[in-house]
Scaffold this active site. Structure first.
Site, PDB file in Angstrom:
ATOM      1  N   LEU A  94     -16.868  59.535  78.404  1.00 54.27           N
ATOM      2  CA  LEU A  94     -17.142  59.102  79.789  1.00 54.27           C
ATOM      3  C   LEU A  94     -16.326  57.858  80.134  1.00 54.27           C
ATOM      4  O   LEU A  94     -16.182  56.955  79.317  1.00 54.27           O
ATOM      5  CB  LEU A  94     -18.626  58.786  79.957  1.00 54.27           C
ATOM      6  N   ASN A 108     -27.796  61.835  75.957  1.00 57.86           N
ATOM      7  CA  ASN A 108     -26.947  62.791  75.235  1.00 57.86           C
ATOM      8  C   ASN A 108     -27.759  63.424  74.109  1.00 57.86           C
ATOM      9  O   ASN A 108     -28.651  62.793  73.534  1.00 57.86           O
ATOM     10  CB  ASN A 108     -25.735  62.052  74.643  1.00 57.86           C
ATOM     11  N   HIS A 110     -27.306  64.969  70.366  1.00 56.17           N
ATOM     12  CA  HIS A 110     -26.332  65.038  69.263  1.00 56.17           C
ATOM     13  C   HIS A 110     -26.962  65.830  68.126  1.00 56.17           C
ATOM     14  O   HIS A 110     -28.133  65.585  67.777  1.00 56.17           O
ATOM     15  CB  HIS A 110     -25.937  63.633  68.797  1.00 56.17           C
TER      16      HIS A 110
HETATM   17  C1  GRF Z   1     -24.712  71.436  70.708  1.00 61.50           C
HETATM   18  O1  GRF Z   1     -24.704  71.610  69.318  1.00 61.50           O
HETATM   19  C2  GRF Z   1     -25.002  70.016  71.026  1.00 61.50           C
HETATM   20  O2  GRF Z   1     -25.840  69.387  70.100  1.00 61.50           O
HETATM   21  C3  GRF Z   1     -23.663  69.398  70.941  1.00 61.50           C
HETATM   22  O3  GRF Z   1     -22.757  70.358  71.431  1.00 61.50           O
HETATM   23  C4  GRF Z   1     -23.334  71.627  71.314  1.00 61.50           C
HETATM   24  C5  GRF Z   1     -23.418  72.199  72.709  1.00 61.50           C
HETATM   25  O4  GRF Z   1     -23.966  73.405  72.700  1.00 61.50           O
HETATM   26  N1  GRF Z   1     -23.631  68.193  71.715  1.00 61.50           N
HETATM   27  P1  GRF Z   1     -24.328  74.118  74.103  1.00 61.50           P
HETATM   28  O5  GRF Z   1     -23.106  74.048  74.991  1.00 61.50           O
HETATM   29  O6  GRF Z   1     -25.482  73.368  74.702  1.00 61.50           O
HETATM   30  O7  GRF Z   1     -24.676  75.509  73.693  1.00 61.50           O
END
Ligand code: GRF
Length: 200
Positions: A94, A108, A110
């Site tokens: 960002l 976010n 993670h």
């Molecule tokens: C997920 O594993 C999330 O934790 C990470 O990126 C991936 C995104 O998956 N930040 P999606 O696009 O929500 O299916």
């Protein structure tokens, strides 16, 4: 009504978990006002379209320089007038101006238990590959506020997931999504919508 803008880059399964949770009442008093992606072909945009949610792609290559791209990204978010910005698999760093403008109102998800397996270079499958390489018995997911760093903002919620014998990165990723991400991200959004978590 909590207005949320969801920023995505890929398949959008976390976006889908939010959509489904609003539909079945696990998330109260919340509206996804816009989905924004840096990838025009992100399946997450199709999920938004299928659910009648406004969406926009802001793609770096469409802009002459990074500043113009950043301005367009900030404008796309501003136009939605969100109370909360949710990064759900958003793989763009960002712009500082956006972090300052929305400080305390960006979260976010993670796919690890921060501070393990996070920071620069730890995204998607790479996170689970690192967890397997280290031999951890437990991993999981974290929802945190976004600050200037990478995965460094204050932690809001975490959920642990067991690593099982024979796990591949793909199998582990799916378990972490199903058993952690798709639960704690909607949970945090609901807590914010219900005032259990105060935004700045
Ligand atoms: C997920 O594993 C999330 O934790 C990470 O990126 C991936 C995104 O998956 N930040 P999606 O696009 O929500 O299916």
């Amino acid at each position: 009504m909590l207005r949320i803008a969801v920023l995505v880059s890929g398949g959008g399964t976390n976006l889908q978990a939010i959509i489904d949770s609003i539909a079945d009442g696990r998330i109260k008093d919340t509206q996804i006002v816009k989905v924004i992606s840096n990838k025009a072909d992100a399946y997450a945009l199709k999920r938004a379209e299928e659910n009648g949610i406004a969406s926009e792609a802001v793609v770096r290559k469409d802009f002459t320089d990074k500043e113009a791209f950043h301005e367009a990204l900030i404008r796309a978010v501003d136009e939605a007038q969100p109370d909360l910005v949710v990064l759900a698999g958003f793989l763009v760093v960002l712009p500082l101006k956006m972090i300052e403008k929305y400080r305390g109102r960006i979260i976010n998800i993670h796919p690890s238990l921060i501070p393990s397996f996070c920071g620069n270079g730890f995204y998607g499958l790479k996170v689970h590959e690192a967890a397997l390489a280290r031999g951890v018995k437990v991993t999981g997911a974290t929802v945190h506020f976004v600050d200037e760093g990478t995965d460094t903002g204050p932690i809001i919620a975490q959920k642990a997931v067991e690593v099982q014998e024979g796990d591949t990165a793909e199998i582990l990723q799916k378990r972490v999504m199903e058993q952690a991400e798709w639960i704690i991200l909607p949970g945090v959004i609901n807590d914010i919508a219900c005032g259990k978590i105060q935004l700045k």
